[in-house]
Design a protein around this motif. Structure first.
Motif, PDB file in Angstrom:
ATOM      1  N   PRO A 200       0.801  -1.237   0.000  1.00  0.00           N
ATOM      2  CA  PRO A 200       0.000   0.000   0.000  1.00  0.00           C
ATOM      3  C   PRO A 200       0.829   1.280   0.000  1.00  0.00           C
ATOM      4  O   PRO A 200       0.462   2.256  -0.646  1.00  0.00           O
ATOM      5  N   TYR A 201       1.972   1.256   0.702  1.00  0.00           N
ATOM      6  CA  TYR A 201       2.783   2.483   0.712  1.00  0.00           C
ATOM      7  C   TYR A 201       3.449   2.732  -0.643  1.00  0.00           C
ATOM      8  O   TYR A 201       3.718   3.872  -1.007  1.00  0.00           O
ATOM      9  N   ASN A 202       3.731   1.680  -1.418  1.00  0.00           N
ATOM     10  CA  ASN A 202       4.253   1.874  -2.780  1.00  0.00           C
ATOM     11  C   ASN A 202       3.188   2.540  -3.646  1.00  0.00           C
ATOM     12  O   ASN A 202       3.492   3.402  -4.463  1.00  0.00           O
ATOM     13  N   CYS A 203       1.934   2.111  -3.441  1.00  0.00           N
ATOM     14  CA  CYS A 203       0.829   2.720  -4.202  1.00  0.00           C
ATOM     15  C   CYS A 203       0.696   4.194  -3.828  1.00  0.00           C
ATOM     16  O   CYS A 203       0.461   5.051  -4.685  1.00  0.00           O
ATOM     17  N   LEU A 204       0.882   4.485  -2.533  1.00  0.00           N
ATOM     18  CA  LEU A 204       0.786   5.882  -2.074  1.00  0.00           C
ATOM     19  C   LEU A 204       1.894   6.723  -2.723  1.00  0.00           C
ATOM     20  O   LEU A 204       1.616   7.824  -3.236  1.00  0.00           O
ATOM     21  N   THR A 205       3.105   6.210  -2.721  1.00  0.00           N
ATOM     22  CA  THR A 205       4.224   6.939  -3.340  1.00  0.00           C
ATOM     23  C   THR A 205       3.928   7.204  -4.819  1.00  0.00           C
ATOM     24  O   THR A 205       4.174   8.301  -5.320  1.00  0.00           O
ATOM     25  N   ALA A 206       3.391   6.179  -5.474  1.00  0.00           N
ATOM     26  CA  ALA A 206       3.089   6.315  -6.904  1.00  0.00           C
ATOM     27  C   ALA A 206       2.041   7.414  -7.137  1.00  0.00           C
ATOM     28  O   ALA A 206       2.196   8.247  -8.040  1.00  0.00           O
ATOM     29  N   LEU A 207       1.006   7.431  -6.279  1.00  0.00           N
ATOM     30  CA  LEU A 207      -0.043   8.458  -6.439  1.00  0.00           C
ATOM     31  C   LEU A 207       0.527   9.854  -6.185  1.00  0.00           C
ATOM     32  O   LEU A 207       0.218  10.808  -6.908  1.00  0.00           O
ATOM     33  N   CYS A 208       1.329   9.979  -5.146  1.00  0.00           N
ATOM     34  CA  CYS A 208       1.918  11.286  -4.827  1.00  0.00           C
ATOM     35  C   CYS A 208       2.805  11.766  -5.985  1.00  0.00           C
ATOM     36  O   CYS A 208       2.780  12.934  -6.366  1.00  0.00           O
ATOM     37  N   TYR A 209       3.593  10.846  -6.507  1.00  0.00           N
ATOM     38  CA  TYR A 209       4.478  11.183  -7.627  1.00  0.00           C
ATOM     39  C   TYR A 209       3.646  11.669  -8.814  1.00  0.00           C
ATOM     40  O   TYR A 209       3.960  12.689  -9.436  1.00  0.00           O
ATOM     41  N   TYR A 210       2.570  10.933  -9.085  1.00  0.00           N
ATOM     42  CA  TYR A 210       1.721  11.266 -10.232  1.00  0.00           C
ATOM     43  C   TYR A 210       1.087  12.653 -10.078  1.00  0.00           C
ATOM     44  O   TYR A 210       1.136  13.479 -10.992  1.00  0.00           O
ATOM     45  N   PHE A 211       0.503  12.899  -8.892  1.00  0.00           N
ATOM     46  CA  PHE A 211      -0.199  14.178  -8.720  1.00  0.00           C
ATOM     47  C   PHE A 211       0.759  15.351  -8.499  1.00  0.00           C
ATOM     48  O   PHE A 211       0.419  16.485  -8.770  1.00  0.00           O
ATOM     49  N   TYR A 212       1.959  15.069  -8.003  1.00  0.00           N
ATOM     50  CA  TYR A 212       2.923  16.168  -7.830  1.00  0.00           C
ATOM     51  C   TYR A 212       3.526  16.566  -9.183  1.00  0.00           C
ATOM     52  O   TYR A 212       3.617  17.740  -9.520  1.00  0.00           O
ATOM     53  N   SER A 213       3.920  15.535  -9.956  1.00  0.00           N
ATOM     54  CA  SER A 213       4.658  15.831 -11.194  1.00  0.00           C
ATOM     55  C   SER A 213       3.776  15.889 -12.443  1.00  0.00           C
ATOM     56  O   SER A 213       4.083  16.597 -13.394  1.00  0.00           O
ATOM     57  N   GLY A 214       2.711  15.103 -12.426  1.00  0.00           N
ATOM     58  CA  GLY A 214       1.912  14.983 -13.647  1.00  0.00           C
ATOM     59  C   GLY A 214       2.455  13.882 -14.548  1.00  0.00           C
ATOM     60  O   GLY A 214       1.890  13.596 -15.610  1.00  0.00           O
ATOM     61  N   PHE A 215       3.580  13.254 -14.137  1.00  0.00           N
ATOM     62  CA  PHE A 215       4.176  12.160 -14.931  1.00  0.00           C
ATOM     63  C   PHE A 215       3.675  10.819 -14.410  1.00  0.00           C
ATOM     64  O   PHE A 215       3.296  10.690 -13.239  1.00  0.00           O
ATOM     65  N   THR A 216       3.714   9.808 -15.283  1.00  0.00           N
ATOM     66  CA  THR A 216       3.313   8.466 -14.849  1.00  0.00           C
ATOM     67  C   THR A 216       4.386   7.886 -13.907  1.00  0.00           C
ATOM     68  O   THR A 216       5.581   7.926 -14.238  1.00  0.00           O
ATOM     69  N   PRO A 217       3.987   7.388 -12.748  1.00  0.00           N
ATOM     70  CA  PRO A 217       4.975   6.863 -11.798  1.00  0.00           C
ATOM     71  C   PRO A 217       5.576   5.532 -12.249  1.00  0.00           C
ATOM     72  O   PRO A 217       5.053   4.881 -13.160  1.00  0.00           O
ATOM     73  N   LEU A 218       6.655   5.147 -11.550  1.00  0.00           N
ATOM     74  CA  LEU A 218       7.366   3.907 -11.886  1.00  0.00           C
ATOM     75  C   LEU A 218       7.149   2.857 -10.795  1.00  0.00           C
ATOM     76  O   LEU A 218       6.772   3.188  -9.672  1.00  0.00           O
TER      77      LEU A 218
END
Lengths: 268, 269
Positions: A200-218
């Motif tokens: 779940p925390y990996n999913c959280l990091t991915a969402l934060c990355y996506y909404f902060y940058s606008g780029f697709t997370p890894l």
């Protein structure tokens, strides 16, 4: 609302362990990010945005999972009292759960706001440009989901220690959320692949990355060669499913709670 | 009708199914002012915790006024107790805990602070120290203050005199005697009986409850390690019978400082 919510909020926000691990320790890593990790970031806007976004997502999960430790301890400490107050005071079981949840969410969101502010400020100083989140509502929603997940995880650990009468294991078990946080933090170097959706925390990091940058997370290895792309919808669905699952388990455990005496906790 | 009583029917409590019951078929109606006497480990605290709904009932019933204890939720003013663990809702300073519980129970903060001061805590200490940082005696005092200041119809005090000095014990007795609701306390000490002449007494030993008897009668009674037909109470302890008799036939009850000595009298452990 009763005085319980304000007292608990005040006490959690002034808990020295919480301040140290969820704010001061993470501030140290903010400094590491701008002084070490950002040293070789090319002066290209996209690279800088990706770096700030990765930093926020990664540091947020360390910070939140540290708060979960305090939530677990608070739950354990209050276990016997909860049964008593919900019977013989005006704090009904529902009010207790509501005020406890709101109080914990306030604490988690305050801590998140501190981390967001310091990441923005520190990287502004480092890059001489202020990089704000691409989608503020998205970041707010992701952070709220992260706060909910963390609250329910901390509550789960605290309740499990009570229900299984294992307060002596608290010094180990209460840190499980933090361990989980650090496992996900290792996604900076390790590619988790499809396992991203199971953590779940990996999913959280991915969402934060996506909404902060606008780029697709890894899926991981952010500072290495980079993993494959994460489906943001699937990550969000996984995070929400975890929240629902934890909530259901917490409710079951809450019904079984009979408390652990303060003397047993003192031994801890 | 305003009820002010606690009823216990055929109460059995086991901590584990394989264990000997801690409470063995207790029946009682507690109203007014009652004291439960008994040696340490006799089941007094367990009985109190069951009455508060803090421990599962194996079989039997506990009624507080017209409601079963398991069915009571969110009813301030019904019952208050002095168990330290029930005041650990938030790990906060003593003063914050007093404020919090006064708010939750609808009790009086000034009275809680006043009682705590009477029992030896200063205002500065209450603001500076957390509940878990208090000494055992200070913790007893604060918990008694919280229970009494709640203004509940029923107050249960578990060994409230333990670790208090004589002056504080005297002040607490005065508070208990003037309390307007049902007061049920337990102790293994007998010295205080002289100050509670108009109370009703029970004995608890090895999970069984004996009584009631008036404290006035007990003050003139003796304990003898034999089965006496004329006894006020016959208590089973260590597989033998100890009788409490009116006549001067054994050791005067009030001269036994601690009821733990009952086991010495019967030659047990």
């Amino acid at each position: 609302m009763t005085k319980y919510m304000s007292t608990l909020t005040k006490r959690m926000l002034t808990r020295i362990e919480l301040i140290f691990w969820s704010i001061l320790f993470v501030e140290f890593w903010v400094a590491m990010w701008i002084l070490v990790f950002a040293k070789y970031t090319p002066p290209i806007k996209e690279a800088q945005v990706a770096q700030v976004s990765t930093a926020y997502g990664s540091l947020l999960l360390i910070s939140l999972s540290s708060v979960a430790v305090s939530i677990a301890y608070t739950t354990l400490y209050a276990s016997k009292a909860v049964r008593y107050v919900t019977k013989f005071t005006r704090l009904s079981p529902l009010k207790y759960l509501l005020e406890n949840t709101l109080s914990s969410l306030i604490v988690l969101l305050v801590v998140s706001a501190v981390i967001l502010s310091s990441v923005v400020a520190a990287f502004s100083w480092r890059f001489n440009v202020t990089i704000l989140p691409n989608s503020m509502p998205g970041i707010a929603a992701s952070t709220l989901l992260g706060a909910l997940l963390t609250y329910l995880l901390g509550l789960l650990v605290g309740l499990a220690l009570v229900v299984f009468r294992a307060p002596r294991s608290a010094s180990f078990a209460a840190y499980l959320p933090l361990m989980l946080g650090f496992i996900s933090y290792s996604a900076l170097w390790v590619d988790f692949g499809k396992a991203t959706y199971l953590l779940p925390y990996n999913c959280l990091t991915a969402l934060c990355y996506y909404f902060y940058s606008g780029f697709t997370p890894l899926t991981g290895a952010y500072v290495m060669s980079g993993g494959s792309l994460v489906s943001v919808r699937l990550a969000a669905a996984s995070l929400i499913a975890y929240i629902a699952l934890l909530a259901a388990v917490d409710v079951v455990l809450l019904r079984k709670i009979y408390g652990v005496g303060v003397e047993e906790i003192r031994v801890v | 009708m305003v009820y002010r009583l606690i009823k216990v029917r055929e109460l059995v409590v086991r901590y584990k199914l394989s264990d000997e019951p801690a409470v063995k078929g207790v029946n009682a109606v507690f109203d007014g002012r009652c004291i439960i006497l008994g040696p340490n480990g006799s089941g007094k605290t367990t009985l109190f915790k069951v009455i508060c709904g803090l421990i599962n009932i194996t079989s039997g019933e506990v009624w507080i006024d017209e409601a079963k204890v398991d069915e009571i939720y969110s009813q301030p003013g019904v019952l208050a107790a002095n168990f330290p663990e029930v005041y650990g809702l938030v790990d906060a300073s003593v003063h914050e805990v007093l404020e919090l519980y006064s708010d939750l129970t609808g009790g009086s903060l000034s009275e809680a602070v006043g009682i705590a001061e009477e029992l030896g805590l200063t205002r500065e200490l209450m603001k500076r120290r957390r509940l878990r940082e208090l000494s055992a005696g200070q913790l007893k005092s604060v918990c008694a203050a919280l229970a009494l200041a709640s203004g509940a119809k029923h107050v249960l005090l578990d060994e409230p005199f333990e670790q208090l000095d004589p002056a504080k014990k005297g002040r607490l007795i005065r508070r208990l005697s003037s309390y307007p609701g049902v007061v049920l306390l337990n102790t293994h000490e007998t010295w205080l009986l002289k100050s509670l002449e108009d109370w009703t007494a029970y004995f608890m030993c090895e999970g069984r409850l004996y009584g009631p008897a008036s404290v006035r009668d007990l003050l003139r009674s003796s304990v003898t390690p034999s089965d006496e037909p004329s006894a006020i109470m016959r208590i089973e302890a260590g597989g033998k019978v100890v009788s409490i008799v009116r006549e001067e036939k054994g050791t005067p009850l009030t001269s036994i400082e601690s009821l733990d000595r009952i086991y010495d009298m019967i030659g047990g452990g």
